[in-house]
Design a protein around this motif. Sequence first.
Motif, PDB file in Angstrom:
ATOM      1  N   MET A   1      23.162  -4.185  58.547  1.00  0.00           N
ATOM      2  CA  MET A   1      22.419  -3.197  59.318  1.00  0.00           C
ATOM      3  C   MET A   1      20.931  -3.357  59.036  1.00  0.00           C
ATOM      4  O   MET A   1      20.503  -3.470  57.908  1.00  0.00           O
ATOM      5  CB  MET A   1      22.881  -1.784  58.938  1.00  0.00           C
ATOM      6  N   LYS A   2      20.154  -3.356  60.090  1.00  0.00           N
ATOM      7  CA  LYS A   2      18.722  -3.572  59.952  1.00  0.00           C
ATOM      8  C   LYS A   2      18.050  -2.342  59.369  1.00  0.00           C
ATOM      9  O   LYS A   2      18.323  -1.221  59.746  1.00  0.00           O
ATOM     10  CB  LYS A   2      18.130  -3.892  61.326  1.00  0.00           C
ATOM     11  N   TYR A  16      12.188  -1.885  70.484  1.00  0.00           N
ATOM     12  CA  TYR A  16      13.155  -1.457  71.497  1.00  0.00           C
ATOM     13  C   TYR A  16      12.884  -2.156  72.833  1.00  0.00           C
ATOM     14  O   TYR A  16      13.825  -2.610  73.508  1.00  0.00           O
ATOM     15  CB  TYR A  16      13.111   0.069  71.670  1.00  0.00           C
ATOM     16  N   ASP A  20      15.925  -4.319  70.925  1.00  0.00           N
ATOM     17  CA  ASP A  20      16.571  -3.809  69.712  1.00  0.00           C
ATOM     18  C   ASP A  20      16.920  -2.330  69.881  1.00  0.00           C
ATOM     19  O   ASP A  20      16.092  -1.447  69.683  1.00  0.00           O
ATOM     20  CB  ASP A  20      15.636  -4.001  68.512  1.00  0.00           C
ATOM     21  N   ASN A  21      18.177  -2.057  70.274  1.00  0.00           N
ATOM     22  CA  ASN A  21      18.602  -0.677  70.523  1.00  0.00           C
ATOM     23  C   ASN A  21      18.634   0.167  69.255  1.00  0.00           C
ATOM     24  O   ASN A  21      18.460   1.382  69.306  1.00  0.00           O
ATOM     25  CB  ASN A  21      19.977  -0.657  71.201  1.00  0.00           C
ATOM     26  N   ARG A  22      18.864  -0.472  68.109  1.00  0.00           N
ATOM     27  CA  ARG A  22      18.857   0.282  66.852  1.00  0.00           C
ATOM     28  C   ARG A  22      17.463   0.829  66.546  1.00  0.00           C
ATOM     29  O   ARG A  22      17.320   1.873  65.913  1.00  0.00           O
ATOM     30  CB  ARG A  22      19.341  -0.595  65.700  1.00  0.00           C
ATOM     31  N   ASP A  25      17.291   4.063  68.298  1.00  0.00           N
ATOM     32  CA  ASP A  25      18.067   5.079  67.574  1.00  0.00           C
ATOM     33  C   ASP A  25      17.260   5.644  66.408  1.00  0.00           C
ATOM     34  O   ASP A  25      17.262   6.852  66.167  1.00  0.00           O
ATOM     35  CB  ASP A  25      19.381   4.482  67.053  1.00  0.00           C
ATOM     36  N   GLU A  26      16.571   4.765  65.688  1.00  0.00           N
ATOM     37  CA  GLU A  26      15.728   5.197  64.566  1.00  0.00           C
ATOM     38  C   GLU A  26      14.560   6.039  65.063  1.00  0.00           C
ATOM     39  O   GLU A  26      14.221   7.066  64.470  1.00  0.00           O
ATOM     40  CB  GLU A  26      15.211   3.973  63.799  1.00  0.00           C
TER      41      GLU A  26
END
Length: 199
Positions: A1-2, A16, A20-22, A25-26
Motif C-alpha cells: 500500500m502506498k 490523482y 492514482d485513485n488512492r 482517497d487520501e
Amino acid sequence: MKKFEGVTDEELALLYVKGDNRAFDELLSRTQGKLFTYIMFVVRDHDMADDIFQETFVKVIMKLKQGQYTDSGKFQFWLTRIAHNCIMDWYRQQQSRHIVEPNAENDLQKLNGDAPADLCRETELVNEQVLFDVKRLMEALPAPQREVVFMRYFQELSFKEIAELTGVSINTALGRMRYALINMRRIAKENRVELALVG
C-alpha cells in the motif's frame, strides 16, 4: 500500500490526475471533516449539507480530470471555493435567502441568576454562556453574514482570503462582517443578552 505521509494536498491532487485513485482517497480523508463542517455551518441542515458535500466532490473530480487545477499551494482554498459555489447554487434554486428564524429550539437563553460559590467556576460558566449565546446569535444571521463570521473567527481567514473564496470584493466581505456584528448586537440587545467575557 502506498504511503502518503509528507505528501501535500496539492501533490495528492496531481497524483490523482495522473491516475492514482488512492491519492484521491487520501485527499478526501484529509479534507472531508473540515469541508463538511464549513458547509453545515452555512446551510444548517444535515441532509442538505450531505448533498452539497457530495456535489462538491463530484465537481472536484470533474475539474481535476478536466485539468482545471494547477498546483498553487492552495488546494483547501480551491476546494472551499467550489463548495461555496455549490452552496450559492442551492440558495439560488430556493429562490430566496434562508434566514434562520428564532424558535423554541434555538431561542436565545438568558443567564440563570443562581451563581456558584466558587468565583473561578462562576467566571468560567459566565464565559461559556456568553460563547453559547454568540453561537446562537450567529445562527440567526442570513447565510452570507454567517459564512463570513465562520470564515473569520472559526477558520481564521483574512478578509482578503474570504473575499477570494466567496467571489466578492474585500469591501463586500468587510460589509457583511459589519452587518453581522450590527445584527448580533441588535438581537442581543432585544433579548437582553450580555456578551462581555469576564476576566
